[in-house]
Design a protein around this motif. Structure first.
Motif, PDB file in Angstrom:
ATOM      1  N   LEU A 147     -17.723 -41.766  72.721  1.00 47.05           N
ATOM      2  CA  LEU A 147     -16.770 -42.272  71.743  1.00 47.05           C
ATOM      3  C   LEU A 147     -17.399 -42.519  70.376  1.00 47.05           C
ATOM      4  O   LEU A 147     -16.685 -42.493  69.370  1.00 47.05           O
ATOM      5  N   ARG A 148     -18.705 -42.737  70.315  1.00 43.12           N
ATOM      6  CA  ARG A 148     -19.319 -43.186  69.073  1.00 43.12           C
ATOM      7  C   ARG A 148     -19.112 -42.215  67.911  1.00 43.12           C
ATOM      8  O   ARG A 148     -18.805 -42.645  66.795  1.00 43.12           O
ATOM      9  N   PRO A 149     -19.259 -40.884  68.082  1.00 43.57           N
ATOM     10  CA  PRO A 149     -18.981 -39.991  66.947  1.00 43.57           C
ATOM     11  C   PRO A 149     -17.536 -40.100  66.443  1.00 43.57           C
ATOM     12  O   PRO A 149     -17.293 -40.092  65.228  1.00 43.57           O
ATOM     13  N   PHE A 150     -16.583 -40.220  67.371  1.00 40.48           N
ATOM     14  CA  PHE A 150     -15.184 -40.358  66.962  1.00 40.48           C
ATOM     15  C   PHE A 150     -14.958 -41.675  66.223  1.00 40.48           C
ATOM     16  O   PHE A 150     -14.268 -41.713  65.191  1.00 40.48           O
ATOM     17  N   LEU A 151     -15.554 -42.765  66.726  1.00 39.94           N
ATOM     18  CA  LEU A 151     -15.392 -44.057  66.063  1.00 39.94           C
ATOM     19  C   LEU A 151     -16.075 -44.065  64.700  1.00 39.94           C
ATOM     20  O   LEU A 151     -15.578 -44.689  63.753  1.00 39.94           O
ATOM     21  N   SER A 152     -17.220 -43.371  64.585  1.00 37.92           N
ATOM     22  CA  SER A 152     -17.880 -43.267  63.284  1.00 37.92           C
ATOM     23  C   SER A 152     -17.014 -42.508  62.299  1.00 37.92           C
ATOM     24  O   SER A 152     -16.917 -42.876  61.117  1.00 37.92           O
ATOM     25  N   GLU A 153     -16.373 -41.454  62.778  1.00 35.73           N
ATOM     26  CA  GLU A 153     -15.462 -40.699  61.926  1.00 35.73           C
ATOM     27  C   GLU A 153     -14.273 -41.568  61.512  1.00 35.73           C
ATOM     28  O   GLU A 153     -13.816 -41.518  60.362  1.00 35.73           O
ATOM     29  N   LEU A 154     -13.801 -42.362  62.425  1.00 35.33           N
ATOM     30  CA  LEU A 154     -12.701 -43.280  62.123  1.00 35.33           C
ATOM     31  C   LEU A 154     -13.129 -44.285  61.057  1.00 35.33           C
ATOM     32  O   LEU A 154     -12.344 -44.628  60.156  1.00 35.33           O
ATOM     33  N   HIS A 155     -14.361 -44.759  61.161  1.00 40.95           N
ATOM     34  CA  HIS A 155     -14.874 -45.695  60.157  1.00 40.95           C
ATOM     35  C   HIS A 155     -14.972 -45.020  58.787  1.00 40.95           C
ATOM     36  O   HIS A 155     -14.671 -45.648  57.757  1.00 40.95           O
ATOM     37  N   GLN A 156     -15.394 -43.769  58.753  1.00 39.87           N
ATOM     38  CA  GLN A 156     -15.502 -43.065  57.481  1.00 39.87           C
ATOM     39  C   GLN A 156     -14.137 -42.862  56.821  1.00 39.87           C
ATOM     40  O   GLN A 156     -14.014 -42.960  55.596  1.00 39.87           O
ATOM     41  N   LEU A 157     -13.136 -42.614  57.630  1.00 39.00           N
ATOM     42  CA  LEU A 157     -11.804 -42.350  57.079  1.00 39.00           C
ATOM     43  C   LEU A 157     -11.046 -43.628  56.742  1.00 39.00           C
ATOM     44  O   LEU A 157     -10.352 -43.699  55.720  1.00 39.00           O
TER      45      LEU A 157
END
Length: 317
Positions: A147-157
């Motif tokens: 999940l961490r890459p998806f959550l990082s992407e969510l944080h960036q957006l």
């Protein structure tokens, strides 16, 4: 209207003394067991209340509204844990309800062959047999790294929003909510499946008879007819999510620092009790009992709300 000979014989038959004795004994046993359950709940509540009384007198309502948890200075506040309990349970319910009810519809309607439906139903129910500690380990080793890459992407957006303002570093509120989804999904699916199976087939046929489609019958007839049972299952799952301990403790981060971000480490009442009760002393024990009392009150409130909702929906539909 004349009664049948069988009913006439049943009405005229006199019960023996032994039969009446068994009836009275069964009734008295049922009343005694029901009273024992009620007394057990009251005894647990009084025990927790007596243990929490010192903290109630010392901190009062500020225990609920503050986030300080400092054993060194004996300042305690459970707002962070209360917030984490409510948010993690709410997020889990938000995801699990459509998934569980949709799975139940898929398993009860003739969308796929019956043999495949039965296998899928058993697989979903087997999720409830997996120990919570195993699910917690799976969440740490498998789910969170995925999940961490998806959550990082969510944080960036969406990092400009308070709910995604922190960079995900590992355990946190979002992974805890997702592992709760896995834990409450079998409850919602199983109860919703039973409720949908109890809907009379005549309702389906009547809906098809007036020209509706399959999905029209599901959404306009079948789901409303089973809504009280589905709601009861959802409320039961909410109570389970609020009280879940081991899996959440392993993945939520156990941080008493309050943060609105779903990506930051958090805490729940259950995980706080599991982590600290064994080493607590003095007023910290009373503070933990106060937190346990709040969790118990919240759980009882959820169950009372569930009864009211189910009763009203049963009358409406």
């Amino acid at each position: 209207m004349a009664r049948s000979p069988r009913l006439e014989l049943f009405a005229l038959r006199r019960r023996s003394d032994a039969e009446r004795f068994l009836d009275r004994s069964f009734f008295q046993l049922a009343v005694a067991l029901a009273a024992a359950v009620g007394l057990l709940v009251v005894a647990i509540l009084l025990t927790v209340l007596s243990g929490a009384w010192e903290a109630i007198r010392s901190f009062g309502i500020s225990f609920i509204t503050t986030s300080d948890w400092d054993p060194g200075s004996d300042h305690y506040g459970a707002f962070t844990a209360i917030y984490g309990t409510l948010v993690s349970s709410g997020l889990a319910l938000l995801i699990a309800v459509p998934l569980g009810v949709g799975t139940a519809v898929f398993l009860t309607e003739n969308i796929i062959p019956k043999a495949i439906r039965e296998v899928l139903g058993v697989m979903v129910e087997l999720l409830a047999a997996i120990p919570s500690v195993v699910l917690g380990l799976w969440a740490i080793v498998v789910m969170e790294p995925m999940l961490r890459p998806f959550l990082s992407e969510l944080h960036q957006l969406l990092g400009w929003l308070p709910f995604f303002s922190t960079e995900p570093q590992g355990p946190g509120m979002a992974p805890a909510a997702l592992i709760l989804v896995v834990m409450i999904l079998p409850i919602i699916t199983a109860i919703s499946r039973d409720a949908l199976s109890q809907v009379p087939d005549g309702l389906r046929q009547a809906a098809y008879g007036i020209g509706t489609t399959r999905w029209g019958a599901i959404f306009q007839v079948i789901l409303p007819a089973a809504i009280s049972g589905i709601t009861g299952g959802v409320m039961l799952a909410l109570g389970r999510a609020m009280g879940e301990t081991m899996a959440v403790t392993m993945i939520i981060g156990n941080s008493n620092n309050f943060s609105l971000s779903l990506l930051a480490p958090a805490n729940t009442i259950s995980s706080m009790l599991a982590n600290q009760f064994g080493e607590a002393s003095g007023i910290q024990v009373s503070a933990l009992m106060y937190a346990a009392l709040l969790l118990m009150v919240m759980s009882l409130a959820v169950n009372l709300l569930a009864q009211q909702v189910v009763r009203r929906l049963s009358l409406k539909y």
